[in-house]
Design a protein around this motif. Structure first.
Motif, PDB file in Angstrom:
ATOM      1  N   MET A   1      83.453  38.179  47.670  1.00  0.00           N
ATOM      2  CA  MET A   1      83.066  37.786  46.332  1.00  0.00           C
ATOM      3  C   MET A   1      83.389  36.300  46.131  1.00  0.00           C
ATOM      4  N   LEU A   2      82.468  35.592  45.549  1.00  0.00           N
ATOM      5  CA  LEU A   2      82.651  34.175  45.298  1.00  0.00           C
ATOM      6  C   LEU A   2      83.612  33.970  44.135  1.00  0.00           C
ATOM      7  N   ARG A   3      84.614  33.143  44.354  1.00  0.00           N
ATOM      8  CA  ARG A   3      85.586  32.849  43.303  1.00  0.00           C
ATOM      9  C   ARG A   3      85.593  31.355  43.046  1.00  0.00           C
ATOM     10  N   THR A   4      85.389  30.987  41.795  1.00  0.00           N
ATOM     11  CA  THR A   4      85.471  29.593  41.402  1.00  0.00           C
ATOM     12  C   THR A   4      86.477  29.497  40.266  1.00  0.00           C
ATOM     13  N   SER A   5      87.562  28.839  40.502  1.00  0.00           N
ATOM     14  CA  SER A   5      88.627  28.751  39.509  1.00  0.00           C
ATOM     15  C   SER A   5      88.171  28.022  38.247  1.00  0.00           C
ATOM     16  N   GLN A   6      88.592  28.566  37.131  1.00  0.00           N
ATOM     17  CA  GLN A   6      88.364  27.906  35.849  1.00  0.00           C
ATOM     18  C   GLN A   6      89.659  27.308  35.314  1.00  0.00           C
ATOM     19  N   LEU A   7      90.713  27.369  36.115  1.00  0.00           N
ATOM     20  CA  LEU A   7      92.013  26.859  35.682  1.00  0.00           C
ATOM     21  C   LEU A   7      91.976  25.360  35.363  1.00  0.00           C
ATOM     22  N   HIS A   8      91.158  24.610  36.101  1.00  0.00           N
ATOM     23  CA  HIS A   8      91.098  23.165  35.871  1.00  0.00           C
ATOM     24  C   HIS A   8      90.573  22.836  34.468  1.00  0.00           C
ATOM     25  N   ILE A  58     100.449  27.593  36.641  1.00  0.00           N
ATOM     26  CA  ILE A  58      99.278  28.395  36.992  1.00  0.00           C
ATOM     27  C   ILE A  58      99.622  29.883  36.915  1.00  0.00           C
ATOM     28  N   GLN A  59     100.809  30.250  37.359  1.00  0.00           N
ATOM     29  CA  GLN A  59     101.215  31.652  37.264  1.00  0.00           C
ATOM     30  C   GLN A  59     101.279  32.096  35.801  1.00  0.00           C
ATOM     31  N   LEU A  60     101.810  31.232  34.942  1.00  0.00           N
ATOM     32  CA  LEU A  60     101.875  31.558  33.514  1.00  0.00           C
ATOM     33  C   LEU A  60     100.475  31.670  32.919  1.00  0.00           C
ATOM     34  N   ALA A  61      99.579  30.772  33.286  1.00  0.00           N
ATOM     35  CA  ALA A  61      98.207  30.815  32.772  1.00  0.00           C
ATOM     36  C   ALA A  61      97.521  32.114  33.194  1.00  0.00           C
ATOM     37  N   ILE A  62      97.708  32.517  34.436  1.00  0.00           N
ATOM     38  CA  ILE A  62      97.111  33.766  34.921  1.00  0.00           C
ATOM     39  C   ILE A  62      97.671  34.951  34.143  1.00  0.00           C
ATOM     40  N   PHE A  63      98.974  34.958  33.949  1.00  0.00           N
ATOM     41  CA  PHE A  63      99.608  36.046  33.190  1.00  0.00           C
ATOM     42  C   PHE A  63      99.085  36.093  31.756  1.00  0.00           C
ATOM     43  N   LEU A  64      99.048  34.955  31.078  1.00  0.00           N
ATOM     44  CA  LEU A  64      98.604  34.933  29.682  1.00  0.00           C
ATOM     45  C   LEU A  64      97.130  35.296  29.541  1.00  0.00           C
ATOM     46  N   PHE A  65      96.315  34.861  30.494  1.00  0.00           N
ATOM     47  CA  PHE A  65      94.902  35.229  30.457  1.00  0.00           C
ATOM     48  C   PHE A  65      94.760  36.749  30.537  1.00  0.00           C
ATOM     49  N   GLN A  66      95.487  37.359  31.472  1.00  0.00           N
ATOM     50  CA  GLN A  66      95.396  38.811  31.634  1.00  0.00           C
ATOM     51  C   GLN A  66      95.978  39.535  30.427  1.00  0.00           C
ATOM     52  N   ALA A  75      91.112  43.352  33.883  1.00  0.00           N
ATOM     53  CA  ALA A  75      91.270  43.945  35.212  1.00  0.00           C
ATOM     54  C   ALA A  75      91.665  42.851  36.205  1.00  0.00           C
ATOM     55  N   PRO A  76      92.568  43.154  37.129  1.00  0.00           N
ATOM     56  CA  PRO A  76      92.987  42.137  38.091  1.00  0.00           C
ATOM     57  C   PRO A  76      91.818  41.478  38.823  1.00  0.00           C
ATOM     58  N   GLU A  77      90.763  42.237  39.088  1.00  0.00           N
ATOM     59  CA  GLU A  77      89.604  41.673  39.767  1.00  0.00           C
ATOM     60  C   GLU A  77      88.945  40.573  38.930  1.00  0.00           C
ATOM     61  N   ALA A  80      91.268  37.568  38.760  1.00  0.00           N
ATOM     62  CA  ALA A  80      91.205  36.870  40.056  1.00  0.00           C
ATOM     63  C   ALA A  80      89.966  35.992  40.130  1.00  0.00           C
ATOM     64  N   GLN A  81      88.861  36.506  39.671  1.00  0.00           N
ATOM     65  CA  GLN A  81      87.632  35.710  39.693  1.00  0.00           C
ATOM     66  C   GLN A  81      87.744  34.510  38.757  1.00  0.00           C
ATOM     67  N   TRP A  82      88.314  34.714  37.555  1.00  0.00           N
ATOM     68  CA  TRP A  82      88.494  33.617  36.600  1.00  0.00           C
ATOM     69  C   TRP A  82      89.389  32.523  37.183  1.00  0.00           C
ATOM     70  N   ALA A  83      90.472  32.945  37.846  1.00  0.00           N
ATOM     71  CA  ALA A  83      91.452  31.983  38.351  1.00  0.00           C
ATOM     72  C   ALA A  83      91.120  31.469  39.749  1.00  0.00           C
ATOM     73  N   GLY A  84      90.193  32.118  40.443  1.00  0.00           N
ATOM     74  CA  GLY A  84      89.858  31.692  41.799  1.00  0.00           C
ATOM     75  C   GLY A  84      90.946  32.022  42.802  1.00  0.00           C
ATOM     76  N   VAL A  85      91.616  33.155  42.588  1.00  0.00           N
ATOM     77  CA  VAL A  85      92.694  33.587  43.485  1.00  0.00           C
ATOM     78  C   VAL A  85      92.430  35.028  43.909  1.00  0.00           C
ATOM     79  N   SER A  86      93.286  35.561  44.757  1.00  0.00           N
ATOM     80  CA  SER A  86      93.138  36.951  45.199  1.00  0.00           C
ATOM     81  C   SER A  86      93.704  37.903  44.146  1.00  0.00           C
TER      82      SER A  86
END
Length: 173
Positions: A1-8, A58-66, A75-77, A80-86
């Protein structure tokens, strides 16, 4: 699956569109920075492995987004797609931030003393706007809602929100 981070985009949102930052992470940029400052030194973010952890921000951003999304979006999937990570990285980030927050419980959670002036005012306000069954309780809201899994039996209409869902309000400060 293509992942493109939106964190930037979060950095751009912080400076130019704070409302979009709040929409993604459900906190103001200044609150994000405050939480980050309080948890960054926690030992859970340190490891002696050759595989470095993601930066705490970045870890905090991922947690808060979820944590700030509901249904399929949390959902973790999807995170993961939003953040561009596994998916495993999403799970690890969630566990790391949760552990750091729980260790800071007394700094993040503040319960007023039952006899304090603030508590008396809050109780009077609550009693004047809610049902009698909630007497001696305190309830504050900033507009954020937590959707309920199913309808409540008693006072179910009291939990029906402006978006036509059954939910509870919460406050994070």
């Amino acid at each position: 699956m293509l992942r493109t981070s939106q964190l930037h985009l979060l950095h751009h949102f912080t400076e130019h569109h704070p409302a979009l930052f709040r929409k993604q992470l459900r906190v103001d940029p200044l609150i994000f920075d405050d939480i980050l400052g309080q948890i960054s030194g926690h030992s859970i973010f340190q490891n002696q492995s050759n595989n470095r952890q993601l930066p705490v921000a970045i870890q905090l951003a991922i947690f808060l987004f979820q944590a700030g999304h509901y249904g399929n979006a949390c959902a973790p999937e999807d995170v993961a797609q939003w953040a561009g990570v596994s998916i495993r990285t999403v799970v690890n980030c969630t566990h790391h931030v949760m552990a750091a927050l729980l260790d800071q419980h007394n700094q993040f959670i503040y319960v007023l003393h039952i006899c304090s002036e603030e508590m008396c005012r809050a109780q009077a306000f609550t009693e004047s706007w809610t049902c009698h069954a909630w007497r001696n309780g305190t309830f504050a809201a900033d507009g954020s809602t937590i959707n309920l899994y199913e309808w409540l039996g008693m006072f179910k209409d009291s939990f029906y929100d402006r978006k036509s869902r059954f939910s509870l309000n919460c406050q994070v400060s």
